[in-house]
Design a protein around this motif. Structure first.
Motif, PDB file in Angstrom:
ATOM      1  N   GLU B  71       0.829  -1.199   0.000  1.00 25.70           N
ATOM      2  CA  GLU B  71       0.000   0.000   0.000  1.00 25.70           C
ATOM      3  C   GLU B  71       0.872   1.262   0.000  1.00 25.70           C
ATOM      4  OE1 GLU B  71      -1.842  -0.086   3.755  1.00 25.70           O
ATOM      5  OE2 GLU B  71       0.048   0.048   4.800  1.00 25.70           O
ATOM      6  N   PRO B  73       1.130   4.874   1.750  1.00 27.42           N
ATOM      7  CA  PRO B  73       0.596   5.704   2.813  1.00 27.42           C
ATOM      8  C   PRO B  73       0.428   7.147   2.328  1.00 27.42           C
ATOM      9  CG  PRO B  73       2.874   5.105   3.277  1.00 27.42           C
ATOM     10  CD  PRO B  73       2.544   4.489   1.982  1.00 27.42           C
ATOM     11  N   ASP B 111      -4.672   2.123  -1.287  1.00 30.24           N
ATOM     12  CA  ASP B 111      -3.678   2.854  -0.510  1.00 30.24           C
ATOM     13  C   ASP B 111      -4.296   3.255   0.822  1.00 30.24           C
ATOM     14  OD1 ASP B 111      -1.758   2.695  -2.477  1.00 30.24           O
ATOM     15  OD2 ASP B 111      -2.513   4.498  -3.510  1.00 30.24           O
ATOM     16  N   ARG B 112      -3.413   3.481   1.785  1.00 29.67           N
ATOM     17  CA  ARG B 112      -3.865   3.837   3.118  1.00 29.67           C
ATOM     18  C   ARG B 112      -3.885   5.358   3.231  1.00 29.67           C
ATOM     19  NH1 ARG B 112      -0.881   4.078   7.977  1.00 29.67           N
ATOM     20  NH2 ARG B 112       0.935   3.464   6.750  1.00 29.67           N
ATOM     21  N   ARG B 114      -4.377   8.710   5.602  1.00 30.69           N
ATOM     22  CA  ARG B 114      -4.445   9.284   6.932  1.00 30.69           C
ATOM     23  C   ARG B 114      -4.838  10.761   6.778  1.00 30.69           C
ATOM     24  NH1 ARG B 114      -2.471   7.983  11.890  1.00 30.69           N
ATOM     25  NH2 ARG B 114      -1.324   6.189  11.074  1.00 30.69           N
ATOM     26  N   PRO B 128      -6.207   5.337  10.137  1.00 25.35           N
ATOM     27  CA  PRO B 128      -6.056   5.390   8.682  1.00 25.35           C
ATOM     28  C   PRO B 128      -7.226   4.674   8.007  1.00 25.35           C
ATOM     29  CG  PRO B 128      -4.005   4.767   9.726  1.00 25.35           C
ATOM     30  CD  PRO B 128      -5.028   4.718  10.808  1.00 25.35           C
ATOM     31  N   TYR B 129      -7.523   5.168   6.828  1.00 27.22           N
ATOM     32  CA  TYR B 129      -8.626   4.593   6.052  1.00 27.22           C
ATOM     33  C   TYR B 129      -8.033   3.753   4.943  1.00 27.22           C
ATOM     34  CZ  TYR B 129     -11.184   8.316   8.400  1.00 27.22           C
ATOM     35  OH  TYR B 129     -11.720   9.134   9.352  1.00 27.22           O
ATOM     36  N   ARG B 130      -8.675   2.614   4.601  1.00 29.33           N
ATOM     37  CA  ARG B 130      -8.162   1.764   3.543  1.00 29.33           C
ATOM     38  C   ARG B 130      -9.340   1.095   2.856  1.00 29.33           C
ATOM     39  NH1 ARG B 130      -5.555  -3.133   2.204  1.00 29.33           N
ATOM     40  NH2 ARG B 130      -3.613  -2.760   1.080  1.00 29.33           N
TER      41      ARG B 130
END
Lengths: 607, 282
Positions: B71, B73, B111-112, B114, B128-130
């Motif tokens: 991923e 960030p 991707d993660r 934030r 964090p959102y994923r």
């Protein structure tokens, strides 16, 4: 420095008002901006609506105060003392005669005179009055006793030059009529001094003093002062007189034209003061001839001359005489007379003759028309009483135009018919014993000699042809005189018999209509050049011409006079002249305009 | 619009290392279809990775190594200070939508993401959102933050420094004092790729008023009397231009991309044109 409108100083109150307005504060709407630090530190009051705020130093405030102060200064109309000494009533005499057209001062003498006179107008005070009179062939008041400076400027600027002489006497008389007893008046004459001689009527003096302001600097001029056309049996020729009036030698190129056709060009060099007579041929078919020279000259009016080349129409004249060579020769001197001489026995009445002369003969009935009767036989219609011995001969009226240039001092008459009881007319020449020559206007212009010319030495004197010439021209004036006239000189025009219309074309192409069938005096002769008279007779047009030329040595001399002899002053008024005033408010107002412009720029530049 | 966003992806210049598998090429070897290398088996290795064909030929255990796809960030720093609550369209609203669009591109690519909002200080946007499914929660979270307060970019230095190497996107109007340079320097130190997106309202780019006014700062509340003239308008625009150029120079100096956006641009146009143009998205 003084002020003309001190009351206007009250406008100075606007200054504290302006400052007070700066104390007022603006009610400003609130605007939220994301970043105040990006906005410049700019603040200026445009419209105050809330009291009060601290007075901040401002260029705008300074400029507005300055502009208001300068405008107040202009409003009070400050004046500075000027050079001229003015009376309460100033009379400007401005020369508009021909010589003022000279360009020895730029742009012309008249323009310079107007410039100086305009300066005088600018110096008038609020109590002063001014009159402007032109000095030309006849005087003209263009502005009368007024203090309106705008009107005076306008009137002065409308003044134009003419081609005639300057009759200063008439202008001085006119000005004197405008000055009342006790008036504080002064005249300012702007002239080159080339004026007609003053008349003697000023011996008692003028009611005002005259300041003479000389205009012009130079007398360098070459002029044509005479042009005449003479005819002989074989040829016709023109006689031209050209003169250098200046102090420097001059070279000119002289053009000779007939009806605008170039006939000859002659280079001419004249020393200082030199004159020269030139003879040019005149073509037989020419109506007019013109001489003109080119070259730099400060006075154009005498650079050209025009003469009529056409022979005037002839009058038929009948002379009935047993023999009188004197009278016959005197009549023939006039080129426009066609003289028929007949013996008394051969006389037949005829209407073809314009004038009849009866010498020692009287017809049974007198012809209707101009007539000269000389020593009529005793018992005839016009005969006088028994002959009487004559002593001294004299003029009945020395000022009579018919006796112009007629010198009777050495004239003797042996005897004459007694005309004292004659009702023929008024006496022209007389003696202690009896009138010798009678003339009358009605029913026709006629003359009656009481003596036989052979019993007098009159025919042997120079006075005789002159007298005959005067009488014949009085009785038979040329329909249109073909000789040259001076500008503004009136021309007598006698229409042809049966003429229905008479028109005069001037050199500039303009036309003037005269009343038909009546003797007219044509006065619009201000322009130099050739004038054409057109008469409509029985449907056809008959043309005749006359010319107008400057032909004046005093004017062509052109040199301005440093001193002018003027009549004395007899005024009893106290000449309380005061310095002229020069108003400076227009300049101050101009400065105020500049300051307001600077204030406007400062405002828009964000100062 | 979301479908068009799914076709995009954040563009990184170098490989990244995340905590979870993703679609990004990682510097670590891992599980994927792209062969990377062999190495000898050591006890404890995942025996599923033993290349039995190599064992047959070489008679020893060899492990096949593959490029790990991990991923990316993505850290979103969103300015919701008082100056952002201004303009028509409102800068804060536009910033939320723009942040949501960029975040959705990342979430769609596994991707993660934030999220950090900031004004006088940073506020974490939570864990964090994923994944695409997290998009709805992220959007709601974006709307939940209030606007107000003065901008303090220096307070961003600490949360930026905590970021793992990756991508950071700073959405701000760049008008706070002191400037944004300290935050950008922190991004460089934290090995962040990314971009600075300066968002301004059309009324800031072309002031539509003149005359006398009492100006009030949207963040500090400080007021000042003012008279707007053509001269002052020019001075303001010069100051704004200098501020923008300063941010752009600082961003490029730190290896970051820069774009100035106007709130009257549609979000789709900002993403599809401007952000692709500067190379943030591909």
């Amino acid at each position: 420095m003084t002020v003309l409108a001190p009351a206007a100083a009250v406008l100075g109150l606007t200054l504290p008002v302006i400052v007070a307005l700066y104390f007022l504060k603006i009610r400003r709407p609130t605007r939220i901006v994301p970043a105040l630090h990006l906005w410049p530190n700019q603040i200026r009051d445009r419209q105050a609506n809330v009291p009060w705020q601290r007075l901040r130093p401002s260029w705008l405030l300074f400029l507005q105060l300055l502009a208001a102060a300068v405008l107040v200064a202009a409003a009070v109309q400050p004046v500075l003392p000027a050079g001229a000494a003015l009376a309460r009533h100033s009379i400007v005499l401005i020369d508009t005669s021909a010589s003022m057209q000279a360009t020895d001062v730029t742009p012309s003498r008249l323009a310079e005179a107007k410039r100086q006179a305009n300066g005088l107008i600018d110096q008038l005070g609020p109590q002063d009055r001014m009159t402007i009179i032109t000095v030309g062939p006849s005087p003209r008041i263009v502005a009368a006793v007024t203090g309106d400076r705008d009107a005076l400027h306008r009137a002065l600027n409308d003044v134009t030059a003419n081609n005639g002489p300057a009759d200063l006497s008439a202008s001085l008389s006119l000005a004197a009529g405008l000055v009342r007893a006790g008036d504080d008046a002064r005249a300012y004459l702007f002239s080159d001094g080339i004026v007609q001689p003053l008349r003697a009527s000023f011996a008692t003096g003028l009611p005002y003093p005259v300041d003479y302001h000389r205009i012009g600097v130079s007398g360098e001029n070459v002029g044509l002062t005479s042009l005449t056309v003479r005819s002989s049996a074989q040829t016709r020729a023109a006689y031209l007189h050209v003169q250098n009036f200046g102090q420097q030698p001059r070279s000119v190129s002289l053009e000779w034209r007939a009806d605008n056709r170039l006939l000859d060009v002659r280079p001419l060099t004249l020393a200082a003061g030199q004159s020269q007579d030139l003879v040019f041929p005149v073509p037989g078919d020419a109506t007019s001839v013109t001489a003109h020279f080119s070259g730099s000259d400060v006075f154009a009016l005498d650079d050209a001359a025009t003469a009529v080349a056409k022979t005037p129409r002839a009058f038929r004249v009948l002379l009935v005489t047993p023999g009188n060579v004197f009278l016959e020769q005197a009549l023939r001197l006039r080129t426009d007379l066609q003289v028929d001489v007949v013996a008394p026995a051969a006389y037949k009445p005829s209407a073809a003759y314009a004038m009849s002369l009866f010498d020692r003969f009287a017809p049974a009935s007198l012809p209707d028309g101009p007539l000269v009767m000389i020593d009529p036989p005793i018992g005839s219609q016009l005969a006088g009483g028994s002959p009487v011995g004559i002593g001294r001969v004299r003029a009945a009226d020395a000022g009579d135009p018919l006796l112009a240039n007629v010198d009777l001092q050495d004239v003797h008459v042996a005897r004459s018919q007694d005309l004292r009881v004659s009702s023929f007319g008024r006496p022209l020449i007389s003696s202690l014993q009896t009138p010798l020559l009678l003339v009358r206007d009605e029913p026709f212009r006629q003359a009656l000699f009481g003596f036989d010319l052979h019993e007098s030495d009159l025919p042997l004197r120079i006075a005789f042809p002159i007298l005959v010439q005067n009488l014949s021209e009085w009785m038979l004036p040329p329909s249109v005189p073909s000789h040259s006239f001076h500008p503004d000189e009136p021309v007598t025009i006698v229409p042809e018999s049966g003429a229905t219309s008479v028109n005069v074309s001037r050199p500039d192409g303009s036309r003037r209509a005269l009343a038909g069938a009546a003797i007219a005096t044509f006065g619009d002769t201000d322009l130099t050049g050739l004038y054409t008279v057109e008469q409509t007779v029985a449907g056809s047009i008959q043309r005749s011409w006359f010319s107008v030329n400057l032909f004046s040595d005093p004017i062509s001399q052109l040199k301005p006079l440093d001193r002018l002899t003027l009549p004395p002053t007899r005024t009893t008024a106290v000449q309380a002249t005061h310095p002229g005033q020069l108003e400076i408010w227009p300049w101050i107002a101009l400065a105020a305009l500049g300051i307001v412009t600077a204030e406007w720029l400062a405002f828009h530049r964000g100062l | 619009m979301l479908r068009r966003l799914e076709a995009l992806a954040l563009q990184v210049r170098r490989a990244v290392s995340g905590q979870m598998g993703g679609e990004r090429r990682s510097r670590r070897r891992g599980q994927s279809v792209e062969f990377a290398d062999f190495r000898n088996y050591t006890p404890g290795d995942d025996f599923r990775l033993i290349d039995w064909n190599a064992y047959a030929r070489l008679d020893r255990f060899m492990l096949r190594l593959f490029v790990a796809e991990e991923e990316l960030p993505l850290s979103l720093f969103l300015d919701l200070s008082g100056s952002m609550d201004w303009g028509r369209p409102n800068k804060a609203d536009t910033a939320r939508r723009l942040a949501g669009a960029v975040a959705y591109v990342a979430l769609a690519a596994l991707d993660r993401v934030r999220l950090t909002v900031f004004a006088e200080g940073p506020t974490s946007g939570g864990a964090p959102y994923r994944g695409r499914r997290a998009a709805t929660e992220l959007f709601a979270r974006l709307q939940s933050f209030p606007t107000g307060g003065a901008t303090n970019y220096e307070k961003l230095v600490w949360p930026i420094g905590r970021q793992r190497p990756g991508m950071s996107v700073l959405i701000t109007d760049g008008l706070g004092e002191p400037g944004v340079d300290a935050a950008l320097a922190a991004m460089q130190r934290a090995q962040q790729e990314g971009a600075v997106l300066q968002l301004l309202a059309p009324q800031e780019l072309t002031p539509d008023w003149s005359g006398d006014a009492r100006l009030r700062d949207a963040e500090t509340g400080i007021e000042r009397e003012f008279t707007a003239t053509p001269l002052t308008q020019r001075a303001y625009l010069n100051a704004l231009e200098q501020r923008t150029e300063g941010i752009e120079r600082a961003a490029h100096r730190r290896g970051l991309r820069f774009a100035r956006l106007s709130t009257d641009q549609p979000i789709d146009e900002m993403v599809q044109l401007t952000l692709r143009h500067i190379g943030l998205l591909a």
